[in-house]
Enzyme design. Sequence first.
Site, PDB file in Angstrom:
ATOM      1  N   GLY A  72      -1.747   0.504  -7.675  1.00 41.30           N
ATOM      2  CA  GLY A  72      -3.198  -0.927  -8.012  1.00 41.30           C
ATOM      3  C   GLY A  72      -4.159  -0.679  -8.827  1.00 41.30           C
ATOM      4  N   GLY A 119       1.242   2.048  -4.365  1.00 44.89           N
ATOM      5  CA  GLY A 119       2.154   1.472  -4.615  1.00 44.89           C
ATOM      6  C   GLY A 119       2.842   1.863  -5.777  1.00 44.89           C
ATOM      7  N   GLU A 142      -4.529   5.169   0.630  1.00 43.29           N
ATOM      8  CA  GLU A 142      -4.960   3.846   0.638  1.00 43.29           C
ATOM      9  C   GLU A 142      -5.884   3.711   2.563  1.00 43.29           C
ATOM     10  OE1 GLU A 142      -1.244   3.360  -1.652  1.00 43.29           O
ATOM     11  OE2 GLU A 142      -1.917   4.120   0.908  1.00 43.29           O
ATOM     12  N   ASP A 150       0.848   0.284   2.874  1.00 44.47           N
ATOM     13  CA  ASP A 150       1.491  -0.935   1.936  1.00 44.47           C
ATOM     14  C   ASP A 150       2.872  -0.683   0.836  1.00 44.47           C
ATOM     15  OD1 ASP A 150      -0.166  -0.486  -0.952  1.00 44.47           O
ATOM     16  OD2 ASP A 150      -0.501  -2.735  -0.747  1.00 44.47           O
TER      17      ASP A 150
END
Length: 392
Positions: A72, A119, A142, A150
Site C-alpha cells: 500500500g 498488500g 505491517e 491485512d
Amino acid sequence: MSQEGGIINEPVVIGEEKSSVRLSTLNRPRQLNVISPEVVLKLAEYLELWEKDDQAKLILIKGAGRAFSAGGDLKMFYHGRDSKDSCLEVVYRMYWLCYHIHTYKKTQVSLVDGISMGGGASLMVPMKFSVVTEKTVFSTPEASIGFHTDCGFSYIHSRLPGYLGEFLALTGARLNGKELVAIGMATHFVPSVKLADLEAQLVRLDSGDVNVVRSTIEEFSEKVNLDKDSILNKQSVINVCFSKESVKQIIEAFEAEASKEGNEWITPVIKGLKRSSPTGLKITLLSIREGRNQTLSECLKKEFRLTVNTLRKTISPDMYEGIRALTIDKDNSPKWNPATLDEVDDENINLMFKPLEDDIELCIPETEENRWGGKYETSGYASLIQYKREKN
C-alpha cells in the site's frame, strides 16, 4: 497515456489483450508499484471485464521494474491522517478486490520477479499459479509500523504450517522465492532469465486449461532446495514460541530459546519485535488467531474493521507514527503510544474488532448471481457522501 505540461503520464496499470490472454502490468516502477487508489480501480475494472469476456482464457499479472508490488501507498495514508475516513474508499475497494482475486473464475498466473510485500503480495499468493524467482522477496511487515496483517493475510497466514503464520505476521520476516514455493505460497520457481520466455509461451498457449498451463510452467521451473540457514528449517523453535497465548509470552519464550546453542538467528528477530508497535503486535496476533476459524469473507470483513479503526486512531495513533518514522522523517525512531505491551489494554484491542456502523461495513457478494455486486459505489458510505455533497 496522457501528456500534461510536457510530462507524459503513463497508466498505473497497463491492460493488454494478446490473443486469448489478458495481461495486467503494475506500472509504477519508480514507486515500487505501490498500490494507489487508481491501481485498485483499474485492476478491479480489468478483472471483472476479463472474467465476463468469453474470449479471455488466461489472466497474467506482473510488475514493471525491480518490484512486483511493495504494498500500500503509506504516504497516502499519512497525508490523510487528519481527515476522517479520507482513505476509506481505497481500503474498501482493495479488500473487495482481494475477495475476487481469491475466488476468480479463470486461470490466473502471477509472474513475480522482485519485491512482493504486504498488500502487494495479495496479488500473488491467491493466484492459481504464482511464479517466483531468485529475485523475489516476500514480507508482511505491517505490525512493525502499528498496522496489522491485512488484504486477506489473516486468512492466508493462519493456514500455514504450525505457527509460521504468527511468526511471519509479527516479525515481518522475509522469505525468498524458494521458501515461498516450499510452504505453498507460490507454486513454481523459475530463474529470472527464463521469465520472459515463459510469459511468451503462456501467451502462445491459447488455453486457460489448468493442466496445460501447469505443464507449460513446469517446462521452465526448477526443483526447490532450501538453503541450510532458511527460516523454514527453524519451524520447531517457531512452533514452540509462537504458539504461546500472548505477544509477551511469545517474546519470553523466544528469549529463552535464543540462549541455546545454534539459535543466534533469534537475537536480531527479538530486537525487531521489541522495536515494533505494541498495539500493532497485539492486534495482529489476535487477528491471525481468529483467522484460523474464519472464512475468507469473515477475515476480509474483520480486516476492514481493523483498518478503518486504525485509520481513525480509535485506540492509538501508532500507524501514523510508524509511517512518519519510516517514510516521512526517516528517523526510524517511532514513539509508540502506548509505549509497552503491558500498557496496551486488551479491552481496547477488542474494541478494534467490533462491527462498524452499518453503512460502512465491507459487503462481500453472497451469491453467484451477485458475484460482482457490493462495489464501493453502491455502499451505504458512498451514498452518504453523495447525499452530503448534494446537500451542500
